[in-house]
Design an enzyme around this catalytic site. Structure first.
Site, PDB file in Angstrom:
ATOM      1  N   ARG A   1      -4.841  -6.656  19.753  1.00 25.16           N
ATOM      2  CA  ARG A   1      -4.369  -6.645  18.725  1.00 25.16           C
ATOM      3  C   ARG A   1      -5.773  -6.768  17.897  1.00 25.16           C
ATOM      4  NH1 ARG A   1      -3.471 -11.488  16.099  1.00 25.16           N
ATOM      5  NH2 ARG A   1      -2.628 -12.377  18.160  1.00 25.16           N
TER       6      ARG A   1
ATOM      7  N   TYR B   1       3.380   7.660  -4.475  1.00 27.49           N
ATOM      8  CA  TYR B   1       4.438   7.910  -3.501  1.00 27.49           C
ATOM      9  C   TYR B   1       5.619   6.706  -3.649  1.00 27.49           C
ATOM     10  CZ  TYR B   1       5.907   7.221   1.222  1.00 27.49           C
ATOM     11  OH  TYR B   1       6.969   6.794   2.310  1.00 27.49           O
TER      12      TYR B   1
ATOM     13  N   ASP C   1      -5.823   6.740  -2.767  1.00 32.65           N
ATOM     14  CA  ASP C   1      -4.987   7.075  -1.890  1.00 32.65           C
ATOM     15  C   ASP C   1      -5.341   8.722  -1.782  1.00 32.65           C
ATOM     16  OD1 ASP C   1      -3.187   8.258  -0.272  1.00 32.65           O
ATOM     17  OD2 ASP C   1      -1.434   6.979  -0.927  1.00 32.65           O
TER      18      ASP C   1
ATOM     19  N   LYS D   1      -0.158  12.240   8.087  1.00 29.24           N
ATOM     20  CA  LYS D   1      -0.018  13.376   7.374  1.00 29.24           C
ATOM     21  C   LYS D   1      -0.898  14.400   7.922  1.00 29.24           C
ATOM     22  CE  LYS D   1       3.291  11.334   4.884  1.00 29.24           C
ATOM     23  NZ  LYS D   1       3.161   9.987   5.010  1.00 29.24           N
TER      24      LYS D   1
END
Length: 379
Positions: free
Chosen positions: A45, A97, A172, A197
């Site tokens: 982690r 978004y 972003d 993306k």
């Protein structure tokens, strides 16, 4: 190394002992201390060599030292927003978004003020310096180009104005990718990516990333990630890094095809306004030419017939969400990506019910054009 060389080489050093030109995939969740000499790896982690290789590559693309990757773009966004405290104000682009918008609304329950504004409007940007207009300003969140209207903000101007108030500027950059735009060069503090993306590019892995120059910011991000556990696994990091190597090739091809499609769309009777920064009449065309390497692979347009029927008639454009992948996609934001946003809020920002968004892939441009135009003309 120049940009395209970094895409292939950074984080891909041949493995000592075997000479693997592709480093091995590390899937271990925990690490034997005595096998390390000076222990650096403790638990998956917190640390993973495959993850660190991807982070080194992403940081190098914006000429900084620090990047951290996450289980999704939403996880990366949540990590940045975790910096905000009660009483502080977040000013964000009005066209964001849908998932980002939903996440930002949750901040209100913690006493954080959230305000959406048109950051492509110079008068609004100028007001960022005014404590009466935007009191307690702590963070400015910019999408440029925005999703789905492809509005272009002047990143240098926004950053300069916000920094006068000691506010953090977060961009972003998912729609552009680092091959199309590098926000930190224009004064932004953090670049956010949904690596799902363009960066990964093959529609087969979900991930997110934060890139920054400030070691203290990076440390805060990593501490939050380790505590919250929003980490990507080794295989996901491997797939994102593999896709990254062809980023420039894909982006160049996609943008070239998108320009052809956008220019064809403006001549179609059933097509209303076309949103694409590569068109000379786009309001942000000049700013886009100044801060972007190309106009990108996303187009949106108003369709003067039934959007749902249009999306069932395309064959090569799959009716699906996401963007930046090798396969072309078509969607209606009002029905799909921006469905969580109340209709009145959507309409105020310009996301109408008849808006169609395209993500252009790497297929043959002539085939894509034939597929799309035949579907449009069928009414």
């Amino acid at each position: 190394m120049r940009f395209d060389t970094r895409l292939v080489h950074v984080g891909q050093t041949p493995t000592p002992g075997t000479g693997d030109v592709v480093p091995p995939l590390h899937l271990a969740t925990t690490y034997e201390r005595s096998a390390q000499g000076t222990p650096r790896y403790f638990y998956g982690r917190g640390e993973n060599p495959t993850r660190e290789a991807l982070e080194a590559a992403l940081a190098s693309l914006e000429d900084v030292e620090h990047a951290s990757v996450y289980s999704s773009g939403q996880a990366a966004t949540a990590t940045v927003l975790s910096l905000l405290r009660p009483g502080q104000r977040l000013v964000a682009s009005d066209d964001v978004y849908g998932g980002t918008w939903s996440l930002m609304q949750t901040l209100r329950r913690y006493g954080i003020h959230v305000e959406h504004a048109d950051l492509t409007d110079p008068t609004v940007v100028a007001a960022l310096s005014d404590p009466d207009r935007f009191p307690d300003l702590a963070m400015v969140w910019v999408e440029s180009p925005t999703n789905p209207l492809l509005k272009i903000a002047d990143l240098a101007d926004v950053s300069a104005r916000a920094h006068r108030r000691d506010a953090l500027v977060v961009v972003d950059n998912t729609v552009c990718s680092p091959a199309g735009q590098q926000p930190l060069r224009f004064g932004a503090d953090v670049s956010v990516y949904s690596t799902t993306k363009s960066i990964a590019g093959h529609l087969d892995v979900i991930g997110g990333a934060l890139v920054c120059a400030d070691p203290a910011l990076h440390a805060a991000f990593v501490e939050h990630r380790t505590t919250a556990g929003n980490v990507p696994g080794g295989l996901d990091c491997y797939l994102v890094h593999r896709g990254l190597k062809t980023l420039s090739l894909r982006v160049e091809r996609q943008a070239r095809t998108a320009r052809v499609i956008a220019e064809a769309l403006i001549r179609e009777p059933l097509v209303g306004r076309v949103h694409y920064p590569g068109l000379s009449d786009h309001p942000g065309h000049d700013v886009a030419r100044r801060q972007m390497a190309g106009p990108g692979s996303m187009i949106s347009f108003e369709y003067r017939a039934d959007p749902e029927k249009l999306m069932t008639r395309t064959g090569l454009f799959a009716c699906a969400v996401s963007l930046g992948g090798v396969r072309s996609l078509i969607e209606c934001p009002a029905l799909m990506t921006h469905r969580p946003i109340p209709r009145e809020v959507r309409l105020r920002s310009g996301v109408t019910d008849d808006l169609i968004r395209l993500s252009v892939g790497i297929e043959d441009p002539a085939d894509l054009l034939e597929d799309l135009l035949s579907a449009i003309r069928a009414g």
